[in-house]
Design a protein around this motif. Structure first.
Motif, short mmCIF file in Angstrom:
data_model
loop_
_atom_site.label_atom_id
_atom_site.label_comp_id
_atom_site.label_asym_id
_atom_site.label_seq_id
_atom_site.Cartn_x
_atom_site.Cartn_y
_atom_site.Cartn_z
N ALA A 36 0.84 -1.21 0.00
CA ALA A 36 0.00 0.00 0.00
C ALA A 36 0.87 1.26 0.00
O ALA A 36 0.61 2.20 -0.75
CB ALA A 36 -0.94 0.00 1.20
N ILE A 37 1.90 1.27 0.82
CA ILE A 37 2.82 2.41 0.85
C ILE A 37 3.49 2.58 -0.52
O ILE A 37 3.62 3.70 -1.03
CB ILE A 37 3.90 2.23 1.95
N LYS A 38 3.87 1.47 -1.14
CA LYS A 38 4.53 1.53 -2.45
C LYS A 38 3.62 2.15 -3.51
O LYS A 38 4.07 2.93 -4.35
CB LYS A 38 4.96 0.13 -2.87
N VAL A 39 2.32 1.82 -3.47
CA VAL A 39 1.37 2.38 -4.43
C VAL A 39 1.33 3.91 -4.34
O VAL A 39 1.19 4.60 -5.35
CB VAL A 39 -0.05 1.79 -4.20
N THR A 40 1.47 4.43 -3.13
CA THR A 40 1.42 5.89 -2.95
C THR A 40 2.72 6.59 -3.30
O THR A 40 2.76 7.81 -3.38
CB THR A 40 1.07 6.26 -1.49
N GLY A 41 3.78 5.84 -3.46
CA GLY A 41 5.08 6.43 -3.74
C GLY A 41 5.97 6.44 -2.52
O GLY A 41 7.18 6.59 -2.61
N GLY A 42 5.38 6.34 -1.34
CA GLY A 42 6.13 6.17 -0.09
C GLY A 42 6.80 7.40 0.47
O GLY A 42 6.65 7.71 1.62
N GLU A 87 -9.87 -1.63 4.50
CA GLU A 87 -9.18 -0.73 3.60
C GLU A 87 -8.02 -0.12 4.40
O GLU A 87 -8.01 -0.18 5.61
CB GLU A 87 -10.11 0.37 3.09
N ILE A 88 -7.07 0.47 3.69
CA ILE A 88 -5.93 1.12 4.34
C ILE A 88 -5.94 2.59 3.98
O ILE A 88 -6.14 2.94 2.81
CB ILE A 88 -4.60 0.48 3.91
N VAL A 89 -5.71 3.44 4.96
CA VAL A 89 -5.53 4.87 4.73
C VAL A 89 -4.07 5.18 5.02
O VAL A 89 -3.60 5.00 6.15
CB VAL A 89 -6.47 5.72 5.61
N VAL A 90 -3.36 5.61 4.00
CA VAL A 90 -1.95 6.00 4.15
C VAL A 90 -1.93 7.49 4.38
O VAL A 90 -2.61 8.26 3.69
CB VAL A 90 -1.14 5.64 2.88
N THR A 91 -1.17 7.92 5.37
CA THR A 91 -1.07 9.33 5.74
C THR A 91 0.31 9.87 5.35
O THR A 91 1.32 9.20 5.57
CB THR A 91 -1.27 9.49 7.26
N GLY A 92 0.33 11.06 4.80
CA GLY A 92 1.57 11.75 4.53
C GLY A 92 1.56 13.07 5.29
O GLY A 92 0.50 13.69 5.44
N THR A 93 2.70 13.47 5.82
CA THR A 93 2.74 14.72 6.59
C THR A 93 3.91 15.60 6.15
O THR A 93 4.91 15.11 5.65
CB THR A 93 2.89 14.43 8.10
N GLY A 94 3.74 16.89 6.36
CA GLY A 94 4.80 17.85 6.10
C GLY A 94 4.25 19.10 5.45
O GLY A 94 3.48 19.03 4.49
N VAL A 95 4.63 20.25 5.96
CA VAL A 95 4.13 21.53 5.46
C VAL A 95 4.59 21.79 4.02
O VAL A 95 3.87 22.38 3.23
CB VAL A 95 4.51 22.68 6.41
N PHE A 96 5.77 21.31 3.65
CA PHE A 96 6.26 21.56 2.30
C PHE A 96 5.51 20.75 1.25
O PHE A 96 5.42 21.14 0.11
CB PHE A 96 7.76 21.27 2.20
N CYS A 97 4.98 19.62 1.65
CA CYS A 97 4.25 18.77 0.70
C CYS A 97 2.75 19.01 0.73
O CYS A 97 2.08 18.80 -0.27
CB CYS A 97 4.52 17.29 1.00
N TYR A 98 2.21 19.44 1.87
CA TYR A 98 0.76 19.52 2.02
C TYR A 98 0.25 20.88 2.46
O TYR A 98 -0.91 21.01 2.82
CB TYR A 98 0.29 18.44 3.00
N LYS A 136 -5.32 -0.58 -4.74
CA LYS A 136 -5.57 0.54 -5.66
C LYS A 136 -6.08 1.74 -4.87
O LYS A 136 -6.75 1.59 -3.85
CB LYS A 136 -6.53 0.15 -6.76
N ILE A 137 -5.76 2.92 -5.38
CA ILE A 137 -6.17 4.15 -4.72
C ILE A 137 -7.63 4.44 -5.04
O ILE A 137 -8.02 4.53 -6.19
CB ILE A 137 -5.26 5.33 -5.15
N ILE A 138 -8.43 4.60 -3.98
CA ILE A 138 -9.85 4.95 -4.12
C ILE A 138 -10.02 6.46 -4.02
O ILE A 138 -10.83 7.05 -4.71
CB ILE A 138 -10.69 4.26 -3.01
N ASP A 139 -9.23 7.08 -3.13
CA ASP A 139 -9.31 8.53 -2.95
C ASP A 139 -7.95 9.03 -2.49
O ASP A 139 -7.21 8.32 -1.81
CB ASP A 139 -10.38 8.88 -1.91
N GLN A 140 -7.63 10.24 -2.88
CA GLN A 140 -6.39 10.89 -2.48
C GLN A 140 -6.69 12.37 -2.34
O GLN A 140 -7.36 12.95 -3.21
CB GLN A 140 -5.32 10.65 -3.54
N ASN A 141 -6.22 12.98 -1.26
CA ASN A 141 -6.52 14.38 -1.07
C ASN A 141 -5.54 15.00 -0.09
O ASN A 141 -4.88 14.31 0.67
CB ASN A 141 -7.94 14.56 -0.53
#
Length: 158
Positions: free
Chosen positions: A34-40, A70-81, A100-105
């Motif tokens: 799942a992490i790999k699908v998002t780019g990690g 389902e899995i929700v992958v979280t990304g953090t950081g002010v420069f990216c988000y 597969k990604i169902i939603d990304q935001n």
């Protein structure tokens, strides 16, 4: 009073057992895929700052009522988000076993009890301010449903 407390303890125990069951259905290999699908890991092109992606234990859950997590992958950081400082990817395991990604935001997802097509939970996407969008699954993708106001007039210009 004691009876209510007893019922509350039983309900809490069932919720913990359900969450543990969802966790048990997702292997370490599933999480890695799942992490790999998002780019990690994401690198901001302008600043070079990197933002990591991860899966919190509470982010493995059945979001569409089909009994499969389902899995929700979280990304953090002010420069990216930006000001929300967080983004997310909602993933579902397909029949072939691939995620597969169902939603990304960009923003902080809160899953609501209301549901769209296929039983998918509505998502309130939080961030800075007092007016947040609520998205609903329409059978193909998550799309804007309405705004939720936390301060009167906060959504007046949207």
């Amino acid at each position: 009073m004691a009876r209510r407390l007893g019922l509350g303890i039983v309900a809490a125990s069932l919720a913990v057992a359900w969450a543990a069951g969802a966790q048990a259905q997702v292997t370490a290999a599933d999480k890695a895929a799942a992490i790999k699908v998002t780019g990690g890991k994401f690198v901001d092109k302008e600043s070079g700052a990197s933002c990591d992606a991860f899966i919190e234990p509470t982010n493995v859950k059945d979001l569409n009522g089909d009994g499969k997590p389902e899995i929700v992958v979280t990304g953090t950081g002010v420069f990216c988000y930006g000001g929300a400082e967080q983004g997310y990817w909602m993933l579902q395991k397909g029949p072939t076993g691939a995620w597969k990604i169902i939603d990304q935001n960009q923003g902080i997802p809160t899953y609501l009890p209301t549901r769209g097509v296929g039983g998918w939970q509505d998502v309130e996407i939080g961030g800075p301010g007092f007016c947040f969008p609520i998205n609903r699954f329409n059978g193909k993708a998550y799309a804007f449903l309405r705004n939720k106001e936390y301060q009167r007039g906060a959504c007046a210009r949207r």
